[in-house]
Design an enzyme around this catalytic site. Structure first.
Site, PDB file in Angstrom:
ATOM      1  N   LYS A 273      -0.116  13.753  17.120  1.00  0.00           N
ATOM      2  CA  LYS A 273      -1.026  13.552  15.983  1.00  0.00           C
ATOM      3  C   LYS A 273      -2.316  12.986  16.556  1.00  0.00           C
ATOM      4  O   LYS A 273      -2.285  12.033  17.348  1.00  0.00           O
ATOM      5  CB  LYS A 273      -0.438  12.579  14.953  1.00  0.00           C
ATOM      6  CG  LYS A 273      -1.401  12.360  13.782  1.00  0.00           C
ATOM      7  CD  LYS A 273      -0.752  11.639  12.631  1.00  0.00           C
ATOM      8  CE  LYS A 273      -0.753  10.147  12.832  1.00  0.00           C
ATOM      9  NZ  LYS A 273      -0.333   9.434  11.596  1.00  0.00           N
TER      10      LYS A 273
ATOM     11  N   ARG B 271       5.174   9.533   5.719  1.00  0.00           N
ATOM     12  CA  ARG B 271       6.096   9.104   6.792  1.00  0.00           C
ATOM     13  C   ARG B 271       6.129   7.581   6.902  1.00  0.00           C
ATOM     14  O   ARG B 271       7.127   6.973   7.267  1.00  0.00           O
ATOM     15  CB  ARG B 271       5.827   9.821   8.104  1.00  0.00           C
ATOM     16  CG  ARG B 271       4.496   9.559   8.823  1.00  0.00           C
ATOM     17  CD  ARG B 271       4.422   8.197   9.438  1.00  0.00           C
ATOM     18  NE  ARG B 271       3.727   8.141  10.692  1.00  0.00           N
ATOM     19  CZ  ARG B 271       3.063   7.082  11.111  1.00  0.00           C
ATOM     20  NH1 ARG B 271       2.936   5.996  10.343  1.00  0.00           N
ATOM     21  NH2 ARG B 271       2.499   7.075  12.293  1.00  0.00           N
TER      22      ARG B 271
ATOM     23  N   GLN C  36      -2.225   3.030   0.804  1.00  0.00           N
ATOM     24  CA  GLN C  36      -0.808   3.177   1.166  1.00  0.00           C
ATOM     25  C   GLN C  36       0.163   2.578   0.144  1.00  0.00           C
ATOM     26  O   GLN C  36       1.333   2.979   0.086  1.00  0.00           O
ATOM     27  CB  GLN C  36      -0.539   2.448   2.497  1.00  0.00           C
ATOM     28  CG  GLN C  36      -0.990   3.190   3.730  1.00  0.00           C
ATOM     29  CD  GLN C  36      -0.025   4.317   4.072  1.00  0.00           C
ATOM     30  OE1 GLN C  36       1.150   4.300   3.712  1.00  0.00           O
ATOM     31  NE2 GLN C  36      -0.539   5.316   4.752  1.00  0.00           N
TER      32      GLN C  36
ATOM     33  N   ASN D  67      -2.512  -8.787  -4.827  1.00  0.00           N
ATOM     34  CA  ASN D  67      -3.566  -8.219  -3.984  1.00  0.00           C
ATOM     35  C   ASN D  67      -4.745  -9.176  -3.987  1.00  0.00           C
ATOM     36  O   ASN D  67      -4.968  -9.909  -4.960  1.00  0.00           O
ATOM     37  CB  ASN D  67      -3.996  -6.843  -4.508  1.00  0.00           C
ATOM     38  CG  ASN D  67      -4.865  -6.110  -3.487  1.00  0.00           C
ATOM     39  OD1 ASN D  67      -4.512  -6.031  -2.318  1.00  0.00           O
ATOM     40  ND2 ASN D  67      -6.005  -5.593  -3.923  1.00  0.00           N
TER      41      ASN D  67
ATOM     42  N   SER E 175      -4.481  -4.862   5.492  1.00  0.00           N
ATOM     43  CA  SER E 175      -5.169  -4.763   6.795  1.00  0.00           C
ATOM     44  C   SER E 175      -5.540  -6.154   7.294  1.00  0.00           C
ATOM     45  O   SER E 175      -6.553  -6.319   7.973  1.00  0.00           O
ATOM     46  CB  SER E 175      -6.456  -3.950   6.646  1.00  0.00           C
ATOM     47  OG  SER E 175      -6.214  -2.782   5.929  1.00  0.00           O
TER      48      SER E 175
ATOM     49  N   GLY F 222       1.773  -3.133   7.394  1.00  0.00           N
ATOM     50  CA  GLY F 222       0.326  -3.056   7.604  1.00  0.00           C
ATOM     51  C   GLY F 222      -0.099  -3.290   9.040  1.00  0.00           C
ATOM     52  O   GLY F 222      -1.128  -2.781   9.478  1.00  0.00           O
TER      53      GLY F 222
ATOM     54  N   ASP G  70      -0.473  -2.647  12.605  1.00  0.00           N
ATOM     55  CA  ASP G  70      -0.279  -1.541  13.540  1.00  0.00           C
ATOM     56  C   ASP G  70      -1.309  -1.576  14.668  1.00  0.00           C
ATOM     57  O   ASP G  70      -1.583  -0.577  15.309  1.00  0.00           O
ATOM     58  CB  ASP G  70      -0.351  -0.198  12.786  1.00  0.00           C
ATOM     59  CG  ASP G  70      -1.671  -0.033  12.025  1.00  0.00           C
ATOM     60  OD1 ASP G  70      -2.504  -0.968  12.053  1.00  0.00           O
ATOM     61  OD2 ASP G  70      -1.868   1.033  11.425  1.00  0.00           O
TER      62      ASP G  70
ATOM     63  N   GLY H 237       7.430  -2.319  10.789  1.00  0.00           N
ATOM     64  CA  GLY H 237       7.173  -0.869  10.844  1.00  0.00           C
ATOM     65  C   GLY H 237       5.817  -0.603  11.466  1.00  0.00           C
ATOM     66  O   GLY H 237       4.782  -0.720  10.812  1.00  0.00           O
TER      67      GLY H 237
END
Ligand code: NAD
Length: 321
Positions: A67, A110, A138, A159, A199, A220, A222, A292
């Site tokens: 990707k 995914r 997301q 939020n 984020s 979140g 990553d 994740g």
């Protein structure tokens, strides 16, 4: 070679198919049949963009490819979404490129499927209240996918800008569920499962607000430096991940490791739980946490399903290279 355009993807794959594809590839990774290649991500010095590649190979399914894409923060000025990516699939027997597949929706699906797989395998069976932290692009995908895994009756959400919560409320209410916008303290007190999808570069969810028995899904973080939950929550929880190498470098675990509050050996691949070589949750009171981080093999696994469906339904265009 086939082309599968972004606009066709929504009709080509169900949430159930995404779940199965992601669950199977996590299992392959834990059996060492599938592995991800080192990730490349670079600030390219043009339009503040981050661009990179995620790639890998699954010897069981023969999914091979990459990707490519990233984050263009000014895209909204052109009416485009900021995350842009495309998947290239290759024939594992010949090396020929077999398909180019739009990957914007696949990325969202995914990622949501990974959270759902973790909830299916790690959350308490009697989980009834789902907490969501974050309400960006997301969050809705996460909410829909996780709601399928337990008979939830209520969604609570927080939020930074509460007006964005209306979209999540609609998803919950359309399913006949109770919805409440809450403080983070209230969210921790009520939730049996918590998904964080922000984020943030500093902890949003503190250990003290999370009750025993909760399954926390951190989606979140990553990138190096990002952080959604306090390191002592990671230290307290039985910790699972998609890939340990990413968890300790770009995932939520990076901070607990840096503080010496967790060791790499204590972090379990979710694939081991899927394969039955690790028991997963060991008590009703245990806090479990899924880090994740998002691996390339998730994208390839879902893209393979999309490609098969596109060929079957006549939605793929064949071109000569
Ligand atoms: P988005 O920009 O649409 O939304 C960002 C969300 O984070 C918003 O709810 C915003 O309010 C919140 N936020 C930002 N800074 C915050 C702070 N300091 N404190 C509290 N909340 C804050 O982004 P998105 O597309 O919804 O993605 C969310 C995150 O998920 C991103 O960091 C993205 O990189 C990550 N992501 C992870 C994977 C994975 O596989 N793990 C996949 C895709 C995206």
């Amino acid at each position: 070679m086939y082309l599968v355009p972004e606009r066709a993807i929504a009709e080509l794959i169900s949430a159930r198919d995404c779940f199965t594809a992601v669950e199977q590839v996590f299992a392959s990774m834990a059996r060492r049949s599938a592995y991800n290649f080192p990730v490349i991500r670079e600030a390219i010095g043009h339009r503040d963009a981050l661009y990179g590649f995620k790639s890998g190979f699954d010897r069981d399914s023969l999914a091979l490819g990459l990707k490519s894409g990233g984050y263009w923060p000014h895209n909204h000025e052109r009416g485009l979404i900021n995350h842009q990516s495309t998947i290239f699939l290759f024939d594992a027997d010949t090396g020929k490129c077999k398909a180019v597949v739009g990957a914007n929706l696949i990325t969202a699906l995914r990622t949501a499927a990974a959270a759902a797989v973790s909830v299916a395998h790690l959350a308490r069976k009697d989980a009834r209240t789902l907490g969501i932290v974050g309400a960006g692009h997301q969050a809705g995908f996460q909410l829909r996918a996780v709601l399928e895994q337990r008979p939830f009756g209520k969604v609570v959400a927080w939020n930074r800008t509460p007006d964005k919560l209306a979209a999540l409320e609609k998803i919950a209410v359309d399913r006949g569920l109770e919805f409440q916008a809450v403080s983070l303290e209230e969210l921790g007190a009520q939730s049996d499962v918590i998904v964080t999808i922000t984020s943030s570069f500093a902890p949003v969810l503190e250990n003290a607000v999370v009750k025993d028995g909760t399954h926390v899904v951190c989606m979140g973080t990553d990138t190096k430096g990002k952080q959604e939950v306090s390191a002592d929550l990671v230290a307290r929880a039985a910790t699972f991940t998609d890939e340990v190498a990413q968890a300790v470098t770009i995932g939520e675990c990076q901070h607990a490791l840096a503080l010496g509050a967790k060791t790499e050996a204590e972090i379990i691949e979710i694939g081991a739980v899927i394969n039955g070589t690790h028991p997963g949750r060991t008590s009703e009171r245990e806090v479990t946490l899924f880090d994740g981080t998002g691996v390339g093999l998730q994208d390839l696994a879902v893209a393979e399903v999309v490609l098969r469906s596109a060929i079957e339904k006549g939605a793929a265009t064949e071109v000569e290279m």
